[in-house]
Motif scaffolding. Structure first.
Motif, PDB file in Angstrom:
ATOM      1  N   LEU A 184     126.379  94.791  -8.093  1.00 56.70           N
ATOM      2  CA  LEU A 184     125.960  93.557  -7.436  1.00 56.70           C
ATOM      3  C   LEU A 184     127.118  92.588  -7.238  1.00 56.70           C
ATOM      4  CD1 LEU A 184     122.673  92.935  -9.429  1.00 56.70           C
ATOM      5  CD2 LEU A 184     122.859  93.746  -7.068  1.00 56.70           C
ATOM      6  N   HIS A 185     127.063  91.869  -6.135  1.00 55.48           N
ATOM      7  CA  HIS A 185     128.028  90.800  -5.855  1.00 55.48           C
ATOM      8  C   HIS A 185     127.844  89.726  -6.919  1.00 55.48           C
ATOM      9  CE1 HIS A 185     129.788  87.300  -3.907  1.00 55.48           C
ATOM     10  NE2 HIS A 185     130.449  88.150  -3.122  1.00 55.48           N
ATOM     11  N   THR A 186     128.915  89.206  -7.433  1.00 58.30           N
ATOM     12  CA  THR A 186     128.890  88.218  -8.512  1.00 58.30           C
ATOM     13  C   THR A 186     127.967  87.047  -8.203  1.00 58.30           C
ATOM     14  OG1 THR A 186     131.166  88.796  -9.008  1.00 58.30           O
ATOM     15  CG2 THR A 186     130.342  86.758  -9.966  1.00 58.30           C
ATOM     16  N   LYS A 187     127.941  86.613  -6.957  1.00 58.40           N
ATOM     17  CA  LYS A 187     127.157  85.444  -6.559  1.00 58.40           C
ATOM     18  C   LYS A 187     125.664  85.622  -6.841  1.00 58.40           C
ATOM     19  CE  LYS A 187     126.365  82.512  -2.540  1.00 58.40           C
ATOM     20  NZ  LYS A 187     126.725  82.255  -1.164  1.00 58.40           N
ATOM     21  N   TYR A 188     125.155  86.845  -6.707  1.00 59.12           N
ATOM     22  CA  TYR A 188     123.718  87.095  -6.840  1.00 59.12           C
ATOM     23  C   TYR A 188     123.342  87.873  -8.099  1.00 59.12           C
ATOM     24  CZ  TYR A 188     124.227  85.934  -1.932  1.00 59.12           C
ATOM     25  OH  TYR A 188     124.553  85.311  -0.767  1.00 59.12           O
ATOM     26  N   ARG A 189     124.328  88.330  -8.847  1.00 60.23           N
ATOM     27  CA  ARG A 189     124.082  89.227  -9.987  1.00 60.23           C
ATOM     28  C   ARG A 189     123.053  88.653 -10.966  1.00 60.23           C
ATOM     29  NH1 ARG A 189     129.173  90.087 -12.006  1.00 60.23           N
ATOM     30  NH2 ARG A 189     129.376  91.808 -10.556  1.00 60.23           N
ATOM     31  N   ASP A 190     123.265  87.433 -11.441  1.00 59.13           N
ATOM     32  CA  ASP A 190     122.368  86.871 -12.452  1.00 59.13           C
ATOM     33  C   ASP A 190     120.938  86.722 -11.938  1.00 59.13           C
ATOM     34  OD1 ASP A 190     124.483  86.789 -14.219  1.00 59.13           O
ATOM     35  OD2 ASP A 190     124.866  84.645 -13.957  1.00 59.13           O
ATOM     36  N   LEU A 191     120.796  86.270 -10.709  1.00 55.88           N
ATOM     37  CA  LEU A 191     119.479  86.089 -10.115  1.00 55.88           C
ATOM     38  C   LEU A 191     118.725  87.423 -10.022  1.00 55.88           C
ATOM     39  CD1 LEU A 191     117.487  84.222  -8.429  1.00 55.88           C
ATOM     40  CD2 LEU A 191     118.696  85.093  -6.441  1.00 55.88           C
ATOM     41  N   ILE A 192     119.387  88.438  -9.510  1.00 54.39           N
ATOM     42  CA  ILE A 192     118.744  89.739  -9.318  1.00 54.39           C
ATOM     43  C   ILE A 192     118.438  90.398 -10.660  1.00 54.39           C
ATOM     44  CG2 ILE A 192     119.084  92.071  -8.397  1.00 54.39           C
ATOM     45  CD1 ILE A 192     120.700  90.657  -6.093  1.00 54.39           C
ATOM     46  N   ARG A 238     110.038  87.241  -4.995  1.00 51.37           N
ATOM     47  CA  ARG A 238     110.823  86.034  -4.746  1.00 51.37           C
ATOM     48  C   ARG A 238     111.331  86.035  -3.304  1.00 51.37           C
ATOM     49  NH1 ARG A 238     108.959  85.393  -9.090  1.00 51.37           N
ATOM     50  NH2 ARG A 238     109.958  84.739 -11.013  1.00 51.37           N
ATOM     51  N   ILE A 239     111.445  84.841  -2.785  1.00 55.63           N
ATOM     52  CA  ILE A 239     112.105  84.617  -1.500  1.00 55.63           C
ATOM     53  C   ILE A 239     113.405  83.912  -1.824  1.00 55.63           C
ATOM     54  CG2 ILE A 239     112.031  83.419   0.711  1.00 55.63           C
ATOM     55  CD1 ILE A 239     108.930  83.608   0.498  1.00 55.63           C
ATOM     56  N   GLN A 240     114.475  84.434  -1.299  1.00 55.78           N
ATOM     57  CA  GLN A 240     115.794  83.856  -1.565  1.00 55.78           C
ATOM     58  C   GLN A 240     116.416  83.421  -0.246  1.00 55.78           C
ATOM     59  OE1 GLN A 240     118.297  86.607  -3.666  1.00 55.78           O
ATOM     60  NE2 GLN A 240     120.155  85.614  -2.955  1.00 55.78           N
ATOM     61  N   ILE A 241     116.828  82.167  -0.203  1.00 61.16           N
ATOM     62  CA  ILE A 241     117.546  81.650   0.963  1.00 61.16           C
ATOM     63  C   ILE A 241     118.896  81.168   0.466  1.00 61.16           C
ATOM     64  CG2 ILE A 241     117.598  79.937   2.810  1.00 61.16           C
ATOM     65  CD1 ILE A 241     114.513  80.119   2.830  1.00 61.16           C
ATOM     66  N   ASP A 242     119.934  81.715   1.029  1.00 61.20           N
ATOM     67  CA  ASP A 242     121.296  81.386   0.612  1.00 61.20           C
ATOM     68  C   ASP A 242     121.615  79.961   1.055  1.00 61.20           C
ATOM     69  OD1 ASP A 242     124.134  81.195   0.406  1.00 61.20           O
ATOM     70  OD2 ASP A 242     124.272  83.377   0.537  1.00 61.20           O
ATOM     71  N   GLU A 243     122.040  79.122   0.108  1.00 63.46           N
ATOM     72  CA  GLU A 243     122.364  77.725   0.431  1.00 63.46           C
ATOM     73  C   GLU A 243     123.457  77.625   1.491  1.00 63.46           C
ATOM     74  OE1 GLU A 243     123.495  76.138  -3.333  1.00 63.46           O
ATOM     75  OE2 GLU A 243     121.476  76.353  -4.153  1.00 63.46           O
ATOM     76  N   ALA A 244     124.425  78.527   1.436  1.00 67.58           N
ATOM     77  CA  ALA A 244     125.535  78.496   2.389  1.00 67.58           C
ATOM     78  C   ALA A 244     125.159  79.134   3.726  1.00 67.58           C
ATOM     79  CB  ALA A 244     126.748  79.215   1.802  1.00 67.58           C
ATOM     80  N   LYS A 245     124.105  79.926   3.732  1.00 66.70           N
ATOM     81  CA  LYS A 245     123.688  80.619   4.956  1.00 66.70           C
ATOM     82  C   LYS A 245     122.181  80.463   5.099  1.00 66.70           C
ATOM     83  CE  LYS A 245     127.289  84.026   4.187  1.00 66.70           C
ATOM     84  NZ  LYS A 245     127.586  85.373   3.749  1.00 66.70           N
ATOM     85  N   SER A 246     121.724  79.265   5.433  1.00 65.61           N
ATOM     86  CA  SER A 246     120.291  78.978   5.480  1.00 65.61           C
ATOM     87  C   SER A 246     119.550  79.813   6.517  1.00 65.61           C
ATOM     88  CB  SER A 246     120.063  77.489   5.737  1.00 65.61           C
ATOM     89  OG  SER A 246     120.647  77.122   6.972  1.00 65.61           O
TER      90      SER A 246
END
Length: 162
Positions: A90-98, A114-122
């Motif tokens: 997993l990419h570090t940015k999402y690892r903990d969440l997933i 869960r629905i996930q919306i990337d803050e940087a890529k809404s």
């Protein structure tokens, strides 16, 4: 019996209904033995399966070894090779969440949506459903994840040829 899960995505709602239909009894989880590979064909590119290992490392109650990754999941993680651990791919940015979503499903024996919306890529939305399976009906030993990503461009694409 699981609590009702409100699932916004139609294909994941259908996957949840399929999972519910596999339960051998209301108080038992389905196991891998309750379905054939062709049964999951409608979701095949969008699902992954991981084996649940307990007590993988100090302070980490679960580790998840990849058994199968559909093409779309492999594209998102950048790795479709089975036998690696999920936390290794997993990419570090999402690892903990997933990993938290997978751990929740393994610990509670309940589906996690869960629905996930990337803050940087809404414009990017990911719908993820994690379903627990147990060979003995009780102890979660496999998780199936259904994942669909929707992209809503912020501006229209230029017509072809421009």
């Amino acid at each position: 019996m699981t609590a009702p899960v409100e699932i916004a995505h139609g294909k994941l709602r259908a996957l949840h209904r399929f999972w519910e239909s596999l339960r051998p009894a209301p108080d038992l989880l389905p196991g891998r033995q309750h379905f054939n590979a062709e049964d999951i064909w409608p979701w095949i590119g969008h699902i992954g399966m991981v084996d649940v290992e307990r007590g993988g490392r100090p302070g980490v109650p679960f580790r998840f070894r990849i058994r199968l990754q559909g093409e779309h999941l492999a594209r998102l993680t950048g790795n479709g090779r089975p036998s690696l651990y999920l936390d290794e791919t997993l990419h570090t940015k999402y690892r903990d969440l997933i990993l938290a979503q997978h751990s929740e499903a393994a610990a509670t024996s309940m589906p996690v949506y869960r629905i996930q919306i990337d803050e940087a890529k809404s414009w990017k939305r990911i719908d993820r459903l994690v379903l627990p399976f147990a060979s003995d009906g009780h102890s979660v030993d496999l998780l199936m994840t259904g994942l669909y990503m929707a992209v809503t461009p912020s501006r229209p694409c230029a017509p072809e040829g421009q």
